[in-house]
Design an enzyme around this catalytic site. Structure first.
Site, PDB file in Angstrom:
ATOM      1  CG  HIS A  66       3.878 -16.093  21.735  1.00 45.80           C
ATOM      2  ND1 HIS A  66       4.495 -16.827  22.712  1.00 45.80           N
ATOM      3  CD2 HIS A  66       3.890 -14.815  22.184  1.00 45.80           C
ATOM      4  CE1 HIS A  66       4.880 -16.037  23.680  1.00 45.80           C
ATOM      5  NE2 HIS A  66       4.512 -14.806  23.411  1.00 45.80           N
TER       6      HIS A  66
HETATM    7  P1  TYD Z   1       6.503 -10.873  23.293  1.00 47.11           P
HETATM    8  O1  TYD Z   1       7.062 -12.115  23.882  1.00 47.11           O
HETATM    9  O2  TYD Z   1       6.123 -10.942  21.830  1.00 47.11           O
HETATM   10  O3  TYD Z   1       5.282 -10.373  24.163  1.00 47.11           O
HETATM   11  P2  TYD Z   1       3.751 -10.779  24.068  1.00 47.11           P
HETATM   12  O4  TYD Z   1       3.712 -12.128  23.472  1.00 47.11           O
HETATM   13  O5  TYD Z   1       3.250 -10.725  25.471  1.00 47.11           O
HETATM   14  O6  TYD Z   1       3.103  -9.774  23.192  1.00 47.11           O
HETATM   15  O7  TYD Z   1       7.539  -9.703  23.517  1.00 47.11           O
HETATM   16  C1  TYD Z   1       7.250  -8.356  23.143  1.00 47.11           C
HETATM   17  C2  TYD Z   1       8.520  -7.704  22.665  1.00 47.11           C
HETATM   18  O8  TYD Z   1       9.489  -7.670  23.713  1.00 47.11           O
HETATM   19  C3  TYD Z   1       9.145  -8.453  21.489  1.00 47.11           C
HETATM   20  O9  TYD Z   1       9.216  -7.592  20.381  1.00 47.11           O
HETATM   21  C4  TYD Z   1      10.534  -8.786  21.916  1.00 47.11           C
HETATM   22  C5  TYD Z   1      10.744  -8.163  23.263  1.00 47.11           C
HETATM   23  N1  TYD Z   1      11.287  -9.106  24.259  1.00 47.11           N
HETATM   24  C6  TYD Z   1      12.643  -9.139  24.484  1.00 47.11           C
HETATM   25  O10 TYD Z   1      13.430  -8.415  23.856  1.00 47.11           O
HETATM   26  N2  TYD Z   1      13.130  -9.990  25.446  1.00 47.11           N
HETATM   27  C7  TYD Z   1      12.311 -10.816  26.142  1.00 47.11           C
HETATM   28  O11 TYD Z   1      12.789 -11.588  27.019  1.00 47.11           O
HETATM   29  C8  TYD Z   1      10.903 -10.806  25.867  1.00 47.11           C
HETATM   30  C9  TYD Z   1       9.947 -11.716  26.604  1.00 47.11           C
HETATM   31  C10 TYD Z   1      10.430  -9.937  24.926  1.00 47.11           C
END
Ligand code: TYD
Length: 136
Positions: free
Chosen positions: A54
């Site tokens: 993303h």
């Molecule tokens: P995400 O950034 O989508 O992880 P990746 O891109 O590595 O798959 O985050 C995964 C989940 O964690 C998302 O549903 C929201 C949560 N999250 C938080 O609540 N706070 C944060 O600071 C981060 C980075 C993620």
């Protein structure tokens, strides 16, 4: 101003080598070019899994491999570059508006991420096609 992966860069951190073990540190606005609003880490990643496909509209990040190794693939919509992180005394600065994916996590790797904004789902661009339109 257009964001380019040329604005992303590896930043070497201070090291205090010591027989008792080495020490490194990061200060906001000094070693990294932003104020730290949030810290999160990624761990226990199963083999072969990719994370973080993303972009963020506003959030800037600094990524350190505190343990083990992984690759960060950056894409500004025109070119793509892969950075391998495998030591805890340097990290990758990722400006806002860059598509980023993390992959090739080694066993027991630990990714520390310092972020310039609080968590905000609305800041994410999850669709690569929408990202391409966004950076056009
Ligand atoms: P995400 O950034 O989508 O992880 P990746 O891109 O590595 O798959 O985050 C995964 C989940 O964690 C998302 O549903 C929201 C949560 N999250 C938080 O609540 N706070 C944060 O600071 C981060 C980075 C993620």
């Amino acid at each position: 101003m257009k964001v380019s992966i040329d604005d992303a860069r590896i930043i070497n951190l201070p090291i205090f080598p010591d027989k008792r073990g080495n020490l490194s540190f990061i200060e906001e606005n000094k070693h990294i070019p932003f104020q730290i609003k949030r810290t999160y880490w990624i761990y226990d990643v199963p083999g072969g899994v990719a994370r973080g496909g993303h972009a963020y509209k506003e959030n800037q990040e600094f990524i350190v491999a505190l343990s083990g190794s992984f690759d960060v693939v950056l894409d500004d919509g025109k070119s793509r570059n892969t950075f391998s992180l495998n030591r805890s005394y340097y990290g990758l600065y990722v400006p806002k508006g860059i598509w980023r994916q993390m992959e090739n996590f080694s066993t027991n790797s630990l990714a520390l991420i310092l972020a310039s904004t609080n968590f905000d789902k609305a800041d994410y661009i999850y669709d690569y096609k929408l990202f391409k339109d966004y950076v056009k």
